[in-house]
Design an enzyme around this catalytic site. Structure first.
Site, short mmCIF file in Angstrom:
data_model
loop_
_atom_site.label_atom_id
_atom_site.label_comp_id
_atom_site.label_asym_id
_atom_site.label_seq_id
_atom_site.Cartn_x
_atom_site.Cartn_y
_atom_site.Cartn_z
N ASP A 265 36.50 33.29 29.49
CA ASP A 265 37.21 34.13 30.46
C ASP A 265 38.69 33.76 30.40
OD1 ASP A 265 38.11 35.54 32.68
OD2 ASP A 265 37.21 34.14 34.12
N GLU B 26 46.21 35.96 35.73
CA GLU B 26 45.13 36.72 36.37
C GLU B 26 44.38 35.86 37.36
OE1 GLU B 26 40.90 38.29 36.71
OE2 GLU B 26 41.65 36.34 36.06
N HIS C 16 34.25 29.85 34.95
CA HIS C 16 35.19 28.95 35.64
C HIS C 16 34.68 27.51 35.68
CE1 HIS C 16 37.59 32.23 37.99
NE2 HIS C 16 37.43 32.53 36.70
#
Length: 341
Positions: free
Chosen positions: A174, A202, A313
């Site tokens: 990601d 982001e 994450h």
């Protein structure tokens, strides 16, 4: 997926929000001979334009973000350990005892906390918050640590990269995967002119994409992302959100965006017509740069195509190579169809 070494290079590069230089340099090197125009805006977004065989009816922006979640050094203690804060949304349980790299020289460290045998009764079984954690770089004094580290230095997870048996494991999938898809598409022959935005920040509030959308002023946008797959033990039915091995994820809504209904139907129809596996999210959860893009410059018709990703994450995420292929193929076809509308 073609150039897997490029995906590895992107994922293992270091680039938390606001410190994406290393990732930006890799991308610029990869696209410089293929784009007709490249500029870097004031925030650090890469905006690239490539001419296709024809001019589209609608100006299309394809977007992915360069930054990853991580940490930033906030203070250096008298014993040489480092206090830090999270950059982006990281669960406390994903932090303790992880290996990290600190600063531009990639100084190795370990996230440390009170040893288990010293915990009080009310502390046992609880996950310590980041305010109770420090990073141990082996320094014994503040003065020794300051020779190598300063407040404000970036910290990233130290993670393996593995591509075996149809699964890829790495940090920063990601959204280095999205950057990879954009690079591969930009390097191909295009049927229509397209704009490519590699965005910053982001993970801390969709900041770069807001600026990029105003700079490009598109009519339409496709955001390429990695999205949460919770198909793990303990999650049932809709709580799985999406699953590895079931193809590209096309969202109709998340916490930041209600996606263009016509584009959603077009994406699912395109996938079906071309035998591309596709799925949708079964929960209204998460968000991505579409949340900023769709509200820019009077409104932008926006859709997101994502690869399902476990353990988002964290120090190591997981995706399926089959899903990755599906996202790349669907993105290319969907971009062409939107340009024709």
């Amino acid at each position: 997926m073609k150039n897997m070494k490029l995906l590895e290079k992107l994922c293992t590069a270091h680039g938390i929000s606001g410190d994406e230089t290393q990732v930006r340099e890799i991308i610029l090197e990869e696209i410089k001979d293929y784009a007709d125009n490249i500029k870097i805006d004031s925030l650090g977004n890469i905006i690239a334009f490539k001419k296709g065989a024809a001019r589209p009816k609608r100006k299309l922006m394809l977007s992915a973000h360069m930054d990853e979640v991580g940490f930033i050094v906030t203070d250096i203690m008298s014993n040489g350990s480092l206090k830090f804060a999270c950059v982006g949304g990281i669960n406390d349980s994903a932090v303790f005892a992880k290996q990290v790299f600190v600063g531009k020289d990639r100084l190795p460290g370990v996230v440390s906390c009170k040893p288990v045998h010293l915990l009080k009764a009310d502390e046992k079984g609880k996950c310590p918050g980041t305010d109770a954690l420090t990073i141990d770089i082996g320094a014994e004094t503040r003065e020794q640590a300051l020779k190598y580290v300063s407040p404000g230095d970036s910290v990233v997870f130290d993670s393996i990269y593995e591509n075996k048996e149809g699964r890829i494991i790495s940090k920063a999938i990601d959204d280095r995967f999205g950057c990879f898809v954009l690079i591969e598409l930009l390097r191909s022959e295009l049927s229509y002119d397209m704009y490519f935005a590699f965005c910053v920040q982001e993970e801390v509030g969709l900041r770069g994409s807001a600026a990029a959308a105003y700079n490009i002023a598109p009519d339409s946008a496709i955001v390429i992302e990695a999205t949460t797959a919770a198909d793990v033990p303990g999650s049932e039915n809709e709580m799985k959100v999406c699953s590895l091995g079931k193809g590209a994820v096309v969202s109709f809504m998340d916490r930041a965006t209600i996606y263009d209904r016509e584009y959603y139907n077009l994406a699912m129809e395109t996938a079906k017509q071309n035998d591309i596996p596709a799925q949708t999210k079964t929960m209204i959860a998460g968000g991505n740069d579409a949340g900023a893009i769709h509200k820019a410059v009077g409104g932008v018709r926006t859709i997101a195509v994502s690869v399902p990703c476990r353990y988002l994450h964290a120090n190591a995420s997981m995706i399926s190579t089959g899903d990755a292929d599906a996202v790349a193929e669907l993105t290319a076809l969907l971009a062409e169809r939107i340009c024709e509308l």
